[in-house]
Design a protein around this motif. Structure first.
Motif, PDB file in Angstrom:
ATOM      1  N   LEU A 126       3.870 -27.886   7.232  1.00  0.00           N
ATOM      2  CA  LEU A 126       3.389 -27.856   8.617  1.00  0.00           C
ATOM      3  C   LEU A 126       1.909 -27.506   8.679  1.00  0.00           C
ATOM      4  O   LEU A 126       1.416 -26.696   7.888  1.00  0.00           O
ATOM      5  CB  LEU A 126       4.160 -26.811   9.427  1.00  0.00           C
ATOM      6  N   ASN A 127       1.228 -28.085   9.653  1.00  0.00           N
ATOM      7  CA  ASN A 127      -0.172 -27.733   9.878  1.00  0.00           C
ATOM      8  C   ASN A 127      -0.264 -26.487  10.769  1.00  0.00           C
ATOM      9  O   ASN A 127       0.761 -25.892  11.121  1.00  0.00           O
ATOM     10  CB  ASN A 127      -0.942 -28.915  10.484  1.00  0.00           C
ATOM     11  N   GLY A 128      -1.462 -26.100  11.145  1.00  0.00           N
ATOM     12  CA  GLY A 128      -1.650 -24.891  11.928  1.00  0.00           C
ATOM     13  C   GLY A 128      -1.095 -24.975  13.336  1.00  0.00           C
ATOM     14  O   GLY A 128      -0.941 -23.951  14.009  1.00  0.00           O
ATOM     15  N   LYS A 129      -0.759 -26.185  13.790  1.00  0.00           N
ATOM     16  CA  LYS A 129      -0.148 -26.369  15.109  1.00  0.00           C
ATOM     17  C   LYS A 129       1.371 -26.428  15.016  1.00  0.00           C
ATOM     18  O   LYS A 129       2.041 -26.810  15.978  1.00  0.00           O
ATOM     19  CB  LYS A 129      -0.692 -27.646  15.766  1.00  0.00           C
ATOM     20  N   GLN A 130       1.899 -26.052  13.856  1.00  0.00           N
ATOM     21  CA  GLN A 130       3.341 -26.017  13.615  1.00  0.00           C
ATOM     22  C   GLN A 130       3.984 -27.398  13.749  1.00  0.00           C
ATOM     23  O   GLN A 130       5.086 -27.550  14.291  1.00  0.00           O
ATOM     24  CB  GLN A 130       4.035 -25.015  14.540  1.00  0.00           C
ATOM     25  N   ARG A 131       3.309 -28.384  13.223  1.00  0.00           N
ATOM     26  CA  ARG A 131       3.831 -29.745  13.196  1.00  0.00           C
ATOM     27  C   ARG A 131       3.457 -30.396  11.857  1.00  0.00           C
ATOM     28  O   ARG A 131       2.578 -29.906  11.140  1.00  0.00           O
ATOM     29  CB  ARG A 131       3.259 -30.589  14.341  1.00  0.00           C
TER      30      ARG A 131
ATOM     31  N   ASN B  24      -4.008 -23.230   0.510  1.00  0.00           N
ATOM     32  CA  ASN B  24      -4.033 -22.071   1.401  1.00  0.00           C
ATOM     33  C   ASN B  24      -2.971 -21.025   1.049  1.00  0.00           C
ATOM     34  O   ASN B  24      -2.778 -20.052   1.789  1.00  0.00           O
ATOM     35  CB  ASN B  24      -3.830 -22.508   2.848  1.00  0.00           C
ATOM     36  N   ALA B  25      -2.290 -21.177  -0.078  1.00  0.00           N
ATOM     37  CA  ALA B  25      -1.233 -20.242  -0.481  1.00  0.00           C
ATOM     38  C   ALA B  25      -1.801 -18.887  -0.879  1.00  0.00           C
ATOM     39  O   ALA B  25      -2.988 -18.755  -1.218  1.00  0.00           O
ATOM     40  CB  ALA B  25      -0.437 -20.824  -1.653  1.00  0.00           C
TER      41      ALA B  25
ATOM     42  N   ASN C 126      -2.235 -27.351   3.521  1.00  0.00           N
ATOM     43  CA  ASN C 126      -1.290 -27.854   4.522  1.00  0.00           C
ATOM     44  C   ASN C 126      -1.956 -28.702   5.598  1.00  0.00           C
ATOM     45  O   ASN C 126      -1.324 -29.581   6.183  1.00  0.00           O
ATOM     46  CB  ASN C 126      -0.523 -26.692   5.174  1.00  0.00           C
ATOM     47  N   GLU C 127      -3.234 -28.452   5.888  1.00  0.00           N
ATOM     48  CA  GLU C 127      -3.933 -29.258   6.891  1.00  0.00           C
ATOM     49  C   GLU C 127      -4.328 -30.628   6.340  1.00  0.00           C
ATOM     50  O   GLU C 127      -4.641 -31.547   7.100  1.00  0.00           O
ATOM     51  CB  GLU C 127      -5.193 -28.533   7.382  1.00  0.00           C
ATOM     52  N   ASP C 128      -4.304 -30.772   5.022  1.00  0.00           N
ATOM     53  CA  ASP C 128      -4.808 -31.985   4.368  1.00  0.00           C
ATOM     54  C   ASP C 128      -3.721 -32.799   3.691  1.00  0.00           C
ATOM     55  O   ASP C 128      -3.989 -33.523   2.719  1.00  0.00           O
ATOM     56  CB  ASP C 128      -5.889 -31.611   3.354  1.00  0.00           C
TER      57      ASP C 128
END
Length: 276
Positions: free
Chosen positions: A15-20, A243-244, A259-261
């Motif tokens: 999931l990205n930072g928008k929870q999707r 980002n872990a 996760n964003e990429d």
């Protein structure tokens, strides 16, 4: 031919930072699933919550929820495997949580339906925020009576609050072999969560069951957080997103894009073919 089970964490990983899930990731993973990829997720979320944030993802393999408490069918919600507390374990949890005066929620199956219950008189800002963000969720069950709070078959407790107030609770249950307890900060807010579950409720144990039931010989996993460590330890290959947390990166086969990429999806696109 060897069958490989691919398992990903959700929050902070797929999931990205928008929870999707990014549209590109959905497209890539669904395409690979159509070709035969055995892909699933293992999450701390409930199936109800996970189903919302994974909308569009065509998962056909059973999924792992509540950090390994349940294995269930994603499409129907049918529970295939579960871990529950016994009465003695519940009594200790009740005594400890009430003695420390923390605000907590009780997760249970009432008439085979999942419910999240809490004392309205003792709810704090964290629990109010939890309920507000889930308006309309039929699982929510605020109560005013102690008997009602502990109704049903209980499988999970969660406390939301400041780290300092939750740490004593964590110290008690993390040292008791009858329980599994994790303390962490929510990646979407400043809240800390302390979660208590049966000792066998781990992503690792659930994935091992799933691997055996599906006749797979290997597991490849993806994660970002402390609660993914047991999953990484039983995987043949384990990939931490950029980002872990550093503790997970240290255990990883390799660190991949964040996760964003679309890190998980891109790794699968470039490496999964030939493994299913």
């Amino acid at each position: 031919m060897e069958k490989t089970l691919f398992v990903t964490d959700l929050d902070g990983t797929l999931l990205n930072g928008k929870q999707r899930i990014n549209p590109q990731s959905i497209e890539i993973i669904n395409s690979l699933i159509e070709k035969g990829l055995l892909f699933t997720y293992a999450t701390a979320r409930s199936l109800a919550s996970a189903s919302i944030v994974t909308e569009g993802l065509n998962v056909r393999v059973p999924v792992v929820t509540f950090n390994g408490t349940f294995i269930c069918e994603a499409s129907t919600g049918k529970i295939l495997s579960q871990e529950m507390f016994n009465e003695v374990e519940i009594e200790k949890i009740k005594a400890v949580l009430e003695s420390y005066g923390v605000s907590f929620q009780v997760y249970s199956l009432i008439n085979h339906v999942e419910k999240v219950s809490w004392f309205t008189e003792k709810e704090n800002e964290g629990i109010r925020r939890y309920a507000e963000e889930r308006k309309g969720d039929k699982r929510l069950r605020p109560v005013k009576d102690g008997k009602e709070l502990y109704k049903g078959n209980i499988f999970y407790f969660s406390c939301i609050g400041e780290k300092e107030e939750l740490k004593p609770v964590y110290d008690v249950f993390s040292k008791d072999e009858r329980y599994r307890c994790i303390l962490y900060q929510d990646i979407y807010s400043t809240d800390f969560w302390c979660e208590i579950m049966p000792a066998n409720a781990t992503k690792a144990n659930a994935i091992k069951k799933l691997k055996e039931n599906m006749g797979c010989s290997r597991v490849i996993s993806f994660g970002d957080a402390i609660n993914d460590i047991p999953m990484f330890e039983i995987s043949d290959e384990a990939y931490a997103v950029e980002n872990a947390v550093e503790e997970l990166k240290a255990l990883a086969t390799e660190v991949i894009a964040g996760n964003e990429d679309d890190g998980v999806a891109i790794w699968l696109k470039e490496n999964a073919e030939g493994k299913f």
